[in-house]
Design a protein around this motif. Structure first.
Motif, PDB file in Angstrom:
ATOM      1  N   CYS A   1     -59.134 -36.730  35.687  1.00 36.73           N
ATOM      2  CA  CYS A   1     -58.569 -37.859  36.421  1.00 36.73           C
ATOM      3  C   CYS A   1     -58.073 -38.908  35.437  1.00 36.73           C
ATOM      4  CB  CYS A   1     -59.612 -38.488  37.351  1.00 36.73           C
ATOM      5  SG  CYS A   1     -60.038 -37.486  38.786  1.00 36.73           S
ATOM      6  N   VAL A   2     -57.158 -39.748  35.901  1.00 39.60           N
ATOM      7  CA  VAL A   2     -56.535 -40.767  35.060  1.00 39.60           C
ATOM      8  C   VAL A   2     -56.788 -42.144  35.659  1.00 39.60           C
ATOM      9  CG1 VAL A   2     -54.281 -41.722  34.345  1.00 39.60           C
ATOM     10  CG2 VAL A   2     -54.769 -39.275  34.068  1.00 39.60           C
ATOM     11  N   SER A   3     -57.049 -43.123  34.793  1.00 40.95           N
ATOM     12  CA  SER A   3     -57.160 -44.519  35.216  1.00 40.95           C
ATOM     13  C   SER A   3     -55.872 -45.242  34.835  1.00 40.95           C
ATOM     14  CB  SER A   3     -58.358 -45.193  34.544  1.00 40.95           C
ATOM     15  OG  SER A   3     -58.380 -46.576  34.840  1.00 40.95           O
ATOM     16  N   TYR A   4     -55.180 -45.724  35.846  1.00 43.60           N
ATOM     17  CA  TYR A   4     -53.885 -46.411  35.693  1.00 43.60           C
ATOM     18  C   TYR A   4     -54.133 -47.909  35.590  1.00 43.60           C
ATOM     19  CZ  TYR A   4     -49.269 -48.091  37.463  1.00 43.60           C
ATOM     20  OH  TYR A   4     -48.060 -48.736  37.658  1.00 43.60           O
ATOM     21  N   ASN A   5     -53.701 -48.504  34.475  1.00 42.00           N
ATOM     22  CA  ASN A   5     -53.945 -49.924  34.200  1.00 42.00           C
ATOM     23  C   ASN A   5     -52.616 -50.649  33.967  1.00 42.00           C
ATOM     24  OD1 ASN A   5     -57.190 -50.328  33.412  1.00 42.00           O
ATOM     25  ND2 ASN A   5     -56.413 -48.249  33.229  1.00 42.00           N
ATOM     26  N   PRO A   6     -51.873 -50.913  35.027  1.00 39.18           N
ATOM     27  CA  PRO A   6     -50.505 -51.399  34.874  1.00 39.18           C
ATOM     28  C   PRO A   6     -50.384 -52.758  34.195  1.00 39.18           C
ATOM     29  CG  PRO A   6     -51.224 -51.607  37.158  1.00 39.18           C
ATOM     30  CD  PRO A   6     -52.259 -50.807  36.456  1.00 39.18           C
ATOM     31  N   LEU A   7     -51.300 -53.680  34.481  1.00 39.73           N
ATOM     32  CA  LEU A   7     -51.145 -55.032  33.951  1.00 39.73           C
ATOM     33  C   LEU A   7     -51.356 -55.079  32.448  1.00 39.73           C
ATOM     34  CD1 LEU A   7     -52.810 -56.864  36.904  1.00 39.73           C
ATOM     35  CD2 LEU A   7     -50.530 -57.360  36.057  1.00 39.73           C
ATOM     36  N   SER A   8     -52.371 -54.389  31.936  1.00 38.11           N
ATOM     37  CA  SER A   8     -52.569 -54.404  30.486  1.00 38.11           C
ATOM     38  C   SER A   8     -51.469 -53.633  29.779  1.00 38.11           C
ATOM     39  CB  SER A   8     -53.944 -53.850  30.110  1.00 38.11           C
ATOM     40  OG  SER A   8     -54.024 -52.468  30.353  1.00 38.11           O
ATOM     41  N   ASN A   9     -50.967 -52.567  30.412  1.00 39.10           N
ATOM     42  CA  ASN A   9     -49.847 -51.835  29.808  1.00 39.10           C
ATOM     43  C   ASN A   9     -48.619 -52.719  29.671  1.00 39.10           C
ATOM     44  OD1 ASN A   9     -50.644 -48.740  31.610  1.00 39.10           O
ATOM     45  ND2 ASN A   9     -51.528 -49.577  29.750  1.00 39.10           N
ATOM     46  N   MET A  10     -48.399 -53.602  30.655  1.00 44.78           N
ATOM     47  CA  MET A  10     -47.287 -54.547  30.565  1.00 44.78           C
ATOM     48  C   MET A  10     -47.575 -55.631  29.536  1.00 44.78           C
ATOM     49  SD  MET A  10     -45.796 -55.100  34.436  1.00 44.78           S
ATOM     50  CE  MET A  10     -47.332 -55.286  35.331  1.00 44.78           C
ATOM     51  N   ARG A  11     -48.770 -56.188  29.575  1.00 39.55           N
ATOM     52  CA  ARG A  11     -49.140 -57.309  28.693  1.00 39.55           C
ATOM     53  C   ARG A  11     -49.010 -56.934  27.219  1.00 39.55           C
ATOM     54  NH1 ARG A  11     -52.252 -60.368  25.342  1.00 39.55           N
ATOM     55  NH2 ARG A  11     -53.724 -61.769  26.318  1.00 39.55           N
ATOM     56  N   LEU A  12     -49.448 -55.693  26.858  1.00 41.05           N
ATOM     57  CA  LEU A  12     -49.414 -55.254  25.464  1.00 41.05           C
ATOM     58  C   LEU A  12     -48.135 -54.508  25.111  1.00 41.05           C
ATOM     59  CD1 LEU A  12     -53.120 -54.047  25.109  1.00 41.05           C
ATOM     60  CD2 LEU A  12     -52.107 -56.155  24.215  1.00 41.05           C
ATOM     61  N   GLY A  13     -47.230 -54.391  26.072  1.00 38.80           N
ATOM     62  CA  GLY A  13     -45.972 -53.706  25.789  1.00 38.80           C
ATOM     63  C   GLY A  13     -46.139 -52.226  25.529  1.00 38.80           C
ATOM     64  N   SER A  14     -47.161 -51.618  26.129  1.00 39.41           N
ATOM     65  CA  SER A  14     -47.449 -50.205  25.853  1.00 39.41           C
ATOM     66  C   SER A  14     -46.488 -49.266  26.568  1.00 39.41           C
ATOM     67  CB  SER A  14     -48.883 -49.872  26.276  1.00 39.41           C
ATOM     68  OG  SER A  14     -49.811 -50.659  25.566  1.00 39.41           O
ATOM     69  N   GLY A  15     -45.957 -49.689  27.705  1.00 41.74           N
ATOM     70  CA  GLY A  15     -45.036 -48.836  28.441  1.00 41.74           C
ATOM     71  C   GLY A  15     -45.482 -48.625  29.871  1.00 41.74           C
ATOM     72  N   VAL A  16     -44.893 -47.648  30.520  1.00 41.24           N
ATOM     73  CA  VAL A  16     -45.139 -47.369  31.931  1.00 41.24           C
ATOM     74  C   VAL A  16     -45.713 -45.964  32.055  1.00 41.24           C
ATOM     75  CG1 VAL A  16     -44.128 -47.221  34.237  1.00 41.24           C
ATOM     76  CG2 VAL A  16     -43.183 -48.835  32.558  1.00 41.24           C
ATOM     77  N   ALA A  17     -46.916 -45.871  32.569  1.00 37.81           N
ATOM     78  CA  ALA A  17     -47.530 -44.554  32.758  1.00 37.81           C
ATOM     79  C   ALA A  17     -46.767 -43.771  33.826  1.00 37.81           C
ATOM     80  CB  ALA A  17     -48.992 -44.721  33.170  1.00 37.81           C
TER      81      ALA A  17
END
Length: 463
Positions: free
Chosen positions: A303-319
């Motif tokens: 299973c995967v944990s989707y963390n959209p806000l931190s991905n945006m905040r750190l500029g990591s991208g879009v899962a």
């Protein structure tokens, strides 16, 4: 920490019920809770074409009278299952804004120094503040991912705070066996301890936490922090104890680059070869997984944990969440730590989780309310060892429930569609009451268990 299971009838609510025709809003419900379990749902007329359901589940036909149970007047509010936050770092709740503008590796160095220096008192206050914020946004279960730390006192401080709050917890105890001062191919040496010591500590915690709302898990910082021997040891311990393995995976390209440089294989292949991928593995972030990676994760039941806000905040991208769902991968929702998200607001993560995918894919129909509620409640159930199924209230479920009062915020009015309102405009202001095991741990938006004013004073004293 002994679990308190309560009995109550939550009356006059519009409940999101997991009926035989699928989940739907049902008005005029009385939800009966006995000893922490939902035993009957007395339903009235449906809302938004949801069919009226007399009582849900075979137990309803033979239910005992419940006139003697205490009643809670829902006042026409909206009752939903409590959210399951599949990933956070509660120690970061006193680090809001830390490393703003830094890319992931530099940000990790910034936050990592606090992790090394964290005291039990800081950890206790941080867990209390972050856990309360989660409850006030409708979360009833949190998967806490502690960074490795040799201090048992630090772990005890976090557990004490979470026990006092009454929230349900999957407590990930951090571990690593590869030390590296650069943290590119390993973990900060100051935080690494022998794996047998970690396993012994987990066994001691399990004995102490028995019959509480807290269970333990294995928290791996990333694929780079475990040697092949370490992965084998973690896998053996997890299999023997039935524990969840939570691991950050491909948040950026660093995992991939380092695994190819040092192990001559991809990050997913490296974990797969080490036996670390399985139905109880919760892979966190997965922003950079490709089609081949998704195929492996799906085949192993990860299973995967989707963390959209931190991905945006750190500029990591879009899962690639729609692609993962299409591949058959279970996806849960997470807020991540307050140093990379800055809040522990699950309702904001719910909204942004949908909006980010819609913007990225240029499709307004992606991840509507029903899909997002499933992510936020049952999406990662198999990895957490909890029952899978539709995202709705059902007889036989634990009474982990959230009552929403949209009339607490005029921005939510009028309510044309409860699901649309919840997804697009709801904030912690509308969270009225939160039950865990049928116990109201939040009432009228406030903790029933701790002195919030005292907590504010302690937080202000940390500046």
């Amino acid at each position: 920490m002994v679990r308190m299971s309560c009995s109550v009838v939550v009356s006059d609510v519009t409940a999101y019920v997991a009926g035989p025709e699928g989940p739907g809003w049902v008005a005029g419900c009385d939800v009966v809770v006995r000893d922490g379990l939902i035993t009957a749902i007395e339903a009235g007329a449906g809302v938004d074409s949801a069919p009226a359901r007399p009582s849900t589940g075979p137990e309803a036909a033979a239910r005992e009278p419940y006139s003697g149970l205490p009643r809670f007047d829902g006042g026409g509010g909206y009752l939903i299952p409590g959210f399951v936050n599949t990933h956070t770092h509660l120690q970061q709740s006193v680090l809001r804004g830390a490393g703003e503008g830094l890319p992931l590796l530099e940000w990790l160095h910034c936050v990592g120094e606090f992790t090394v220096a964290a005291t039990p008192e800081q950890t206790y206050v941080a867990a209390l503040a972050g856990g309360l914020e989660l409850l006030r946004s409708g979360v009833t279960t949190v998967v806490e991912h502690m960074w490795p730390n040799p201090s048992e006192a630090v772990h005890d401080a976090a557990l004490r705070a979470l026990g006092e709050l009454g929230i349900r917890v999957v407590f990930g105890r951090g571990l690593a066996d590869r030390a590296d001062t650069t943290r590119k191919w390993g973990m900060d040496p100051r935080l690494v301890q022998p794996l047998p010591d970690v396993f012994a500590h987990l066994a001691e915690l399990d004995a102490r936490l028995k019959d509480s709302r807290i269970t333990t898990a294995l928290a791996v910082p990333n694929p780079r922090c475990l040697t092949p021997e370490g992965m084998a040891a973690v896998r053996e311990f997890a299999d023997a104890t039935g524990k969840t393995i939570s691991i950050h995976l491909l948040e950026t390209d660093t995992d991939e680059d380092m695994c190819r440089l040092h192990a001559a294989r991809s990050a997913v292949d490296y974990l797969d070869a080490g036996g670390l991928l399985g139905p109880r593995t919760l892979a966190v972030h997965c922003v950079r997984v490709n089609a081949a990676d998704r195929e492996i994760l799906a085949a192993r039941g990860v299973c995967v944990s989707y963390n959209p806000l931190s991905n945006m905040r750190l500029g990591s991208g879009v899962a690639p969440i729609p692609e993962m769902l299409t591949a058959g991968i279970g996806v849960g929702l997470g807020v991540d730590g307050a140093a990379s998200n800055d809040t522990q607001d699950m309702l904001l993560a719910l909204r942004m989780g949908a909006y980010l995918q819609r913007a990225h894919h240029r499709r307004a129909d992606l991840l509507p309310f029903a899909d997002m509620l499933h992510l936020a409640t049952r999406g990662a159930a198999t990895a957490l060892g909890t029952p899978a199924g539709p995202a709705g209230i059902a007889v036989g479920d634990r009474a982990d429930l959230t009552l929403l009062r949209f009339d607490r915020d005029f921005a939510c009015l009028p309510v044309r569609d409860p699901g649309a309102t919840l997804l697009t405009t709801a904030s912690p202001r509308v969270v009225d009451t939160v039950w865990v095991d049928g116990e109201p741990v939040i009432r009228d938006g406030r903790s029933t268990r701790i002195d919030e004013r005292e907590l504010v004073n302690r937080l202000n004293g940390m500046r």
